[in-house]
Design an enzyme around this catalytic site. Structure first.
Site, mmCIF file in Angstrom:
data_model
loop_
_atom_site.group_PDB
_atom_site.id
_atom_site.type_symbol
_atom_site.label_atom_id
_atom_site.label_comp_id
_atom_site.label_asym_id
_atom_site.label_seq_id
_atom_site.Cartn_x
_atom_site.Cartn_y
_atom_site.Cartn_z
ATOM 1 N N THR A 21 0.951 -0.927 0.423
ATOM 2 C CA THR A 21 0.111 0.206 -0.129
ATOM 3 C C THR A 21 1.205 1.365 0.251
ATOM 4 O O THR A 21 0.399 2.508 0.160
ATOM 5 C CB THR A 21 -1.095 0.187 0.940
ATOM 6 N N GLY A 22 2.520 1.196 -0.106
ATOM 7 C CA GLY A 22 2.902 2.240 -0.227
ATOM 8 C C GLY A 22 3.553 2.879 1.169
ATOM 9 O O GLY A 22 3.958 4.022 0.998
ATOM 10 N N LYS A 23 4.139 1.661 1.809
ATOM 11 C CA LYS A 23 4.356 2.497 3.379
ATOM 12 C C LYS A 23 5.941 2.740 2.674
ATOM 13 O O LYS A 23 6.051 4.205 3.851
ATOM 14 C CB LYS A 23 4.816 1.368 4.267
ATOM 15 N N GLU A 58 -22.401 -21.668 -8.968
ATOM 16 C CA GLU A 58 -22.082 -19.932 -9.240
ATOM 17 C C GLU A 58 -23.991 -19.222 -9.993
ATOM 18 O O GLU A 58 -24.272 -18.655 -8.965
ATOM 19 C CB GLU A 58 -20.891 -19.462 -10.617
ATOM 20 N N ASP A 83 -16.623 -21.737 0.248
ATOM 21 C CA ASP A 83 -17.760 -21.271 0.626
ATOM 22 C C ASP A 83 -17.570 -22.074 2.427
ATOM 23 O O ASP A 83 -18.181 -20.333 2.842
ATOM 24 C CB ASP A 83 -18.707 -21.586 -0.240
#
Ligand code: ADP
Ligand code: ZN
Length: 674
Positions: free
Chosen positions: A254-256, A474, A548
């Site tokens: 995330t760009g730390k 599905e 699931d």
């Protein structure tokens, strides 16, 4: 290694990092290496051996010795060496006679002998034979017989030294490998040096806040740190203290790191970067010594920023599992880090930035005021932020006109900044592979799909039967979720197998901060829709629903144990938000409650399953249509569902959803790992 060379070639300064202990030799002279001495000694040793001994004696046999040499009285003496070999010394006068038997030139035995040798089986037999021969030949055959024990010092020595030398070699090798890339480039004395990468005047960080897209709040917090570093007086004049550290918390990618680098780039100060795992080594005490060294270096370069990535590798809470033999070395490292952070002066201008994606497992002591007293949350980007991140990473690409940033941002729910950078790169590669001159929209879509689900497996063998099961499964999810008021409306369903995924459904999660019991139950019901469909249509169930079931179990467990949503268990929560206690060995409830929890979970799931089957039974026509459509087209969208079931009476109207639709993959069918 390269660093060492610059020093020796007259570099005027040790270029980076710590001062290194000089390893002998002054500047401009080739380095003296003790290995050479050993080489010279060894060569001399062999040479002396060779010259003193002359050529070696020539092999012969007892018969020859007896029938020629003894018979003619040519033998001066016989020496029995080590009880296994007899050396024959000829009389001086007889030497010429046997010259033809010797090798030419240097190979010939020295004149003083021994000239011949032969191997004897047993000394007794040899003595007897010799005695017989001597009596036979009388006075002519007379020789002196002596015995000798000869040591082969060289091979004995080598035998002795072999293992110690081997050990030494292995030891050196291990040390070299361990300290490689470290501050000292392969010197064993540098194991305890910090392994930090330093970006300072020579290799300055050029990252700026412009390159960090989105993350508005985090940026604002961190801009203040830049201010501290640039104008410390402004804060200290009023008696304020500059924070010592800040912790960047958020999921990976995330760009730390980017943010930390931007701080260094903007403040124009040196930047030390290392990962928490770099401290940890197999030797006791190394971690602590590296921490000490890191802080020493940092203080020398102040003002500066020290960035420790993945700080949870050392900062994990101490002593959580005392009976499991906790990791003492890691604890020592952490203690040293705490001590160092306490030890330096607040206003010395060293700011520590830590990054982690697991703030919950960090030791409390780290978060105390005066250490990492600020926590900056770096979250996954939302659609607006993603648009900005795309703008940053699209800049270097040659784009075709059909690429729309907003569209791309919408297509990438849940992607981190690193994923987006990856999409852009991947799209460019795909376009290049297809020999295009510009990167097109389709290339981006392919890249997204590839990153979401791995490579499309066109040749994955899926039988028609299996495909039908997946399609009905599905379609079951889609039908149930469409018809339940609180379930997330579906956006897209696919049954194209990718990577480990056999099929996937994208939903549109509502924006909500709290979730009600009804909403959770509807989610559980929709998630069970897949298995319910399998049971109704094929009357058998498959392993395809593993994912699931896992999700359903987790949701219902949290309903009962964390959110107090079960009447029988009551309004209790066994959630531990401190993350400090460990429930794996002792649960905070009794056996009886454990049984109750189990039965409540089962009850919730069973009810939801019956409900899902009910819905599918009542809408079997629509379910079948949907499954057939899915088999035919492999991908279906909201519009198709609307055509079959009609619009959802409760969902938002279409134009209310604008401007940005944020979808997330909430159900993905994967192959069970068996
Ligand atoms: P983290 O340290 O959080 O795991 P990084 O900072 O190493 O993640 O991010 C990896 C890459 O992802 C960066 O080099 C950058 O290219 C890209 N990236 C991540 N977040 C952003 C962002 N907010 N803006 C621009 N690029 C980003
Ligand atoms: Zn499913």
């Amino acid at each position: 290694m390269a660093e060492k060379e610059t020093t020796n070639n007259g570099g005027d300064k040790t270029p980076k990092g710590a001062k290194k202990p000089s390893v002998g030799g002054s500047k401009n002279t080739p380095k003296f290496n003790p290995i050479y001495i050993y080489g010279v000694i060894l060569i001399a040793f062999f040479a002396i051996q060779y010259y003193t001994s002359g050529g070696s004696p020539v092999e012969t046999s007892w018969q020859e010795v007896k029938n020629t040499m003894l018979k003619n009285g040519d033998v001066e003496k016989i020496v029995v060496v080590n009880k296994t070999q007899s050396d024959i010394y000829l009389k001086e006068a007889a030497y010429e006679k046997y010259k033809s038997k010797f090798p030419q030139n240097f190979g010939a035995p020295a004149k003083i002998g021994p000239h011949f040798y032969f191997t004897i089986g047993s000394v007794d037999v040899f003595e007897k034979n010799l005695e017989n021969a001597l009596t036979e030949f009388g006075e002519t055959g007379k020789v002196t017989l002596t015995y000798e024990i000869r040591h082969d010092y060289l091979s004995e020595l080598l035998g002795w030294l072999f293992f110690p030398l081997l050990l030494l070699a292995v030891w050196f090798w291990v040390f070299r490998r361990m300290s490689k890339g470290g501050g000292g480039g392969g010197n064993i004395f540098n194991v305890g040096k910090s392994q930090a990468k330093i970006f300072d005047k020579e290799s300055r960080v050029s990252t700026t806040f412009k390159e960090v897209a989105g993350l508005a709040e985090a940026k604002q917090e961190i801009e203040e740190i830049v201010e501290f570093l640039k104008n410390p007086e402004r804060y200290t004049k009023l008696g304020g203290k500059i924070p010592k550290g800040a912790l960047l918390v958020g999921p990976p990618g995330t760009g730390k790191t980017l943010l930390a680098k931007a701080v260094a780039g903007e403040a124009d100060v040196p930047f030390f970067s290392m990962s928490g795992s770099d401290f940890v080594e197999m030797f006791v005490g190394v971690g602590a010594s590296r921490v000490r060294d890191l802080f020493k270096q940092a203080k020398e370069k102040a003002p500066c920023i020290v960035f420790i990535d993945e700080i949870d590798a050392i900062g994990r809470a101490r002593g959580r599992n005392p009976n499991m033999g906790s990791n003492d070395e890691r604890e020592n490292t952490l203690n040293q880090l705490l001590t160092e952070m306490d030890g330096f002066d607040t206003n010395s201008g060293v700011i520590i930035l830590g990054a982690t994606n697991r703030a919950d497992i960090l030791d409390r002591a780290l978060m105390r005021a005066g250490r990492f007293d600020r926590q900056i949350h770096v979250e996954l980007p939302d659609v607006v932020d993603r648009k900005e991140i795309f703008m940053v990473h699209l800049r270097p690409l040659t784009l075709s006109e059909d690429v729309n940033v907003i569209f791309l941002a919408k297509q990438t729910p849940g992607f981190s900044g690193a994923d987006i950078a990856n999409v852009c790169n991947e799209a460019a590669l795909i376009a290049a592979r297809n020999k295009k001159t510009k990167v097109e929209k389709q290339d981006f879509l392919d890249a997204v799909d590839r990153i979401v689900g791995g490579l499309e497996k066109k040749n994955k063998i899926i039988t028609a039967d299996e495909k039908a099961i997946i399609a009905y499964h599905e379609a079951g999810h889609a039908t149930v979720s469409w018809l339940l008021e609180h379930a997330h409306p579906l956006v897209k369903v696919t049954i194209v197998p990718r990577g480990k995924a056999l099929g996937a459904a994208w939903y549109l999660p509502e924006e909500r901060q709290i979730t009600t019991r009804d909403q959770m139950l509807d989610e559980v019901c929709a998630t069970l829709g897949g298995r319910a469909a399998e049971e109704l249509i094929f009357n058998k169930i498959s392993t395809g629903a593993q994912n699931d079931l896992e999700k359903v179990t987790k949701t219902t467990y949290s309903m009962v144990c964390y959110f107090g949503m079960s009447e029988k268990v009551g309004n209790v929560s066994y959630y531990d938000s401190t993350g400090q206690s460990d429930y794996s060995f002792n649960k905070p409830y009794s056996e009886k409650t454990a049984e109750l929890i189990d039965s409540e979970i089962k009850e919730l799931i069973d009810t939801a399953f019956i409900r899902a089957k009910d819905i599918l039974r009542k809408n079997s026509e629509g379910h079948k249509q949907l499954a057939e459509l899915l088999l035919e087209r492999e991908v279906i969208f909201t519009e198709d569902l609307e055509k079959i079931f009609g619009a959802r009476p409760w969902g938002k109207k279409k134009d209310e959803e604008l401007p940005f639709v944020e979808a997330a993959i909430l159900a993905i069918e994967t192959e069970p790992e068996v």
